[in-house]
Write a protein that holds these residues in place. Structure first.
Motif, PDB file in Angstrom:
ATOM      1  N   HIS A 191      -2.898   0.413  -0.325  1.00  0.00           N
ATOM      2  CA  HIS A 191      -2.410   1.759  -0.607  1.00  0.00           C
ATOM      3  C   HIS A 191      -1.456   1.805  -1.797  1.00  0.00           C
ATOM      4  O   HIS A 191      -0.710   2.772  -1.969  1.00  0.00           O
ATOM      5  N   GLU A 192      -1.501   0.780  -2.628  1.00  0.00           N
ATOM      6  CA  GLU A 192      -0.728   0.793  -3.868  1.00  0.00           C
ATOM      7  C   GLU A 192      -1.586   1.435  -4.958  1.00  0.00           C
ATOM      8  O   GLU A 192      -2.490   0.812  -5.509  1.00  0.00           O
ATOM      9  N   LYS A 193      -1.327   2.693  -5.269  1.00  0.00           N
ATOM     10  CA  LYS A 193      -2.084   3.351  -6.334  1.00  0.00           C
ATOM     11  C   LYS A 193      -1.766   2.738  -7.691  1.00  0.00           C
ATOM     12  O   LYS A 193      -2.617   2.649  -8.571  1.00  0.00           O
ATOM     13  N   ASP A 194      -0.509   2.342  -7.868  1.00  0.00           N
ATOM     14  CA  ASP A 194      -0.075   1.735  -9.125  1.00  0.00           C
ATOM     15  C   ASP A 194       0.314   0.287  -8.848  1.00  0.00           C
ATOM     16  O   ASP A 194       1.374   0.013  -8.287  1.00  0.00           O
ATOM     17  N   ILE A 195      -0.545  -0.642  -9.233  1.00  0.00           N
ATOM     18  CA  ILE A 195      -0.286  -2.055  -8.945  1.00  0.00           C
ATOM     19  C   ILE A 195       0.951  -2.564  -9.674  1.00  0.00           C
ATOM     20  O   ILE A 195       1.548  -3.575  -9.286  1.00  0.00           O
ATOM     21  N   LEU A 196       1.388  -1.835 -10.714  1.00  0.00           N
ATOM     22  CA  LEU A 196       2.591  -2.242 -11.426  1.00  0.00           C
ATOM     23  C   LEU A 196       3.833  -2.133 -10.552  1.00  0.00           C
ATOM     24  O   LEU A 196       4.858  -2.750 -10.841  1.00  0.00           O
TER      25      LEU A 196
ATOM     26  N   LEU B 100       9.996   1.675   0.180  1.00  0.00           N
ATOM     27  CA  LEU B 100       8.912   2.032   1.094  1.00  0.00           C
ATOM     28  C   LEU B 100       7.884   2.928   0.401  1.00  0.00           C
ATOM     29  O   LEU B 100       8.213   3.989  -0.129  1.00  0.00           O
ATOM     30  N   ASN B 101       6.638   2.486   0.390  1.00  0.00           N
ATOM     31  CA  ASN B 101       5.527   3.288  -0.127  1.00  0.00           C
ATOM     32  C   ASN B 101       5.207   4.360   0.907  1.00  0.00           C
ATOM     33  O   ASN B 101       4.671   4.073   1.976  1.00  0.00           O
ATOM     34  N   MET B 102       5.545   5.609   0.591  1.00  0.00           N
ATOM     35  CA  MET B 102       5.411   6.677   1.577  1.00  0.00           C
ATOM     36  C   MET B 102       3.955   6.966   1.929  1.00  0.00           C
ATOM     37  O   MET B 102       3.657   7.403   3.041  1.00  0.00           O
ATOM     38  N   GLU B 103       3.031   6.731   1.009  1.00  0.00           N
ATOM     39  CA  GLU B 103       1.619   6.935   1.336  1.00  0.00           C
ATOM     40  C   GLU B 103       1.182   5.944   2.406  1.00  0.00           C
ATOM     41  O   GLU B 103       0.498   6.306   3.375  1.00  0.00           O
ATOM     42  N   ALA B 104       1.603   4.675   2.238  1.00  0.00           N
ATOM     43  CA  ALA B 104       1.290   3.676   3.251  1.00  0.00           C
ATOM     44  C   ALA B 104       1.963   4.020   4.577  1.00  0.00           C
ATOM     45  O   ALA B 104       1.379   3.839   5.648  1.00  0.00           O
TER      46      ALA B 104
END
Length: 314
Positions: A132-137, A230-234
Motif C-alpha cells: 500500500h505504498e503508492k510512493d516507494i520513495l 503511519l501510512n493512513m491508507e494501509a
C-alpha cells in the motif's frame, strides 16, 4: 499482540532489565567526566536527542545540538545554558544534504574544537505494508535518513578522530532490526544495516583508538519518531496494520533518561570499550553486560557471538 512488549527482550536472559535510569548509568556517576570533550548530537531538537544533549552537558561536555528546525535546537541550547552549562551551540542542517557534514564540522571546530563524540540520533520511521505504498520513495527516505545520513557524519568526523587516535561513535539503532515484526520493512532494514556497519567499521576504527556502538535506545512514547510514520491508507485498508497500531502503544513504557544516560556511560566509562562494535540494548543493565564482556574469549559474549547481527545456519 497484547504482549508485544515481551517480544523486545530475551525471555531466557538473567540480566536486570530497566525502563528508567539506574545506578550503573546514574548521572551523578559521570558528572564532569567529559569536561574536555565535544559531542555532536544529530536530531537533538526533541525526544532522545534533546534528553541526550542535556545529559552530556551535565557530564561536562561541550554540546553541539543539530537538527533541521532552528527553533528546536536553539531552545535546547538555551535550556542547557539555563542549567549552568555555557559551552553549547546550535547547528541547523539536514543529515541527508551532502553539503551539511563538512559545513557543520567547520562551524563546530571554529566554535568548540574537533568532535570527540558523535551521536547519530537523527532518524525517521515508516509503518506500512509494502503493497500500500503508492510512493516507494517514502520507504527510501527512511533508508536515506537513518543509513546514509549516519554514514555521512561518520565519514566527516573520522579523519580528525584518526589523527588524534581517539573518538567515540554511537549509532542509534533499534531492537526492531533484531526481531521480525510486520510493517517496518524500511526502518528495520535501515537499522539492521547500521548494526552490521557498526560491526564492520569497528574492525577499521578500533586500531585508531576509536570505539563505536550500535545502541537500541528504548521504547519510549515521548519521542517524535512516529510523527507522520503511519501510512493512513494501509491503516484503513489492512486490518493487521490497524491492530498493530493499537497494540504498539502499550509497549512504549521507557523513559528518555534511559538512553541519554546510557550514551553518556558508553562515552565516559573506560570499560565500555569491551563492547565496541557490538549491539547494545539500553534496557539491559550495562554494568552486567560489561562484566561479561571483560571476560573476552572466555566469556559468553565472545564464545557465542552475542550482540552481533548474523544469520545462523546449519
Amino acid at each position: 499482540m497484547a504482549t508485544m512488549k515481551n517480544l523486545y527482550r530475551n525471555p531466557a536472559s538473567s540480566l536486570a532489565y530497566h525502563h528508567d535510569t539506574y545506578p550503573y548509568i546514574t548521572p551523578s556517576k559521570y558528572a564532569g567526566s567529559l569536561k574536555s570533550k565535544v559531542v555532536l548530537i544529530t536530531g537533538a531538537g526533541r525526544g532522545i536527542g534533546r534528553a541526550s544533549a542535556l545529559a552530556f552537558a551535565a557530564a561536562g561536555a561541550s554540546v553541539v545540538c543539530m537538527a533541521r528546525t532552528r527553533s528546536d535546537v536553539e531552545g535546547v541550547v538555551k535550556e542547557i545554558e539555563g542549567k549552568g552549562h555555557p559551552r553549547s551551540i546550535a547547528v541547523v542542517g539536514d543529515v541527508t544534504d551532502p553539503e551539511v557534514p563538512a559545513r557543520a564540522l567547520k562551524e563546530i571546530e571554529t566554535a568548540l574544537g574537533p568532535v570527540d563524540i558523535l551521536i547519530n540520533n537523527a532518524g525517521i520511521s515508516r509503518i506500512s505494508d509494502i503493497g500500500h505504498e503508492k510512493d516507494i520513495l517514502k520507504t527510501w527516505d527512511v533508508i536515506d535518513v537513518n543509513m546514509r545520513g549516519t554514514l555521512a557524519f561518520i565519514h566527516a568526523v573520522l579523519p580528525s578522530m584518526v589523527s588524534r587516535e581517539s573518538g567515540c561513535i554511537i549509532n542509534v539503532v533499534s531492537v526492531l532490526a533484531t526481531i521480525s515484526l510486520p510493517y517496518f520493512s524500511a526502518y528495520s532494514a535501515a537499522k539492521a544495516g547500521l548494526i552490521r556497519a557498526t560491526h564492520i567499521m569497528d574492525m577499521e576504527f578500533r586500531p585508531h583508538g576509536i570505539f563505536s556502538y550500535a545502541v537500541h535506545p528504548c521504547m519510549c512514547a515521548d519521542t517524535t519518531l512516529g510523527e507522520g510514520a503511519l501510512n493512513m491508507e494501509a491503516y484503513e485498508k489492512v486490518e493487521g496494520v490497524k491492530q498493530f497500531a493499537i497494540d504498539f502503544g502499550p509497549s512504549m513504557q521507557d523513559t528518555l533518561a534511559l538512553p541519554a544516560d546510557t550514551f553518556v556511560a558508553l562515552a565516559a566509562d573506560p570499560d565500555a570499550k569491551y563492547m565496541s562494535g557490538k549491539y547494545i540494548d539500553s534496557c539491559q543493565d550495562l554494568g552486567e553486560v560489561l562484566q561479561e564482556a571483560k571476560k573476552g574469549p572466555d566469556g559468553r559474549i565472545e564464545k557465542e557471538g552475542l550482540y552481533t547481527l548474523k544469520v545462523d545456519t546449519l
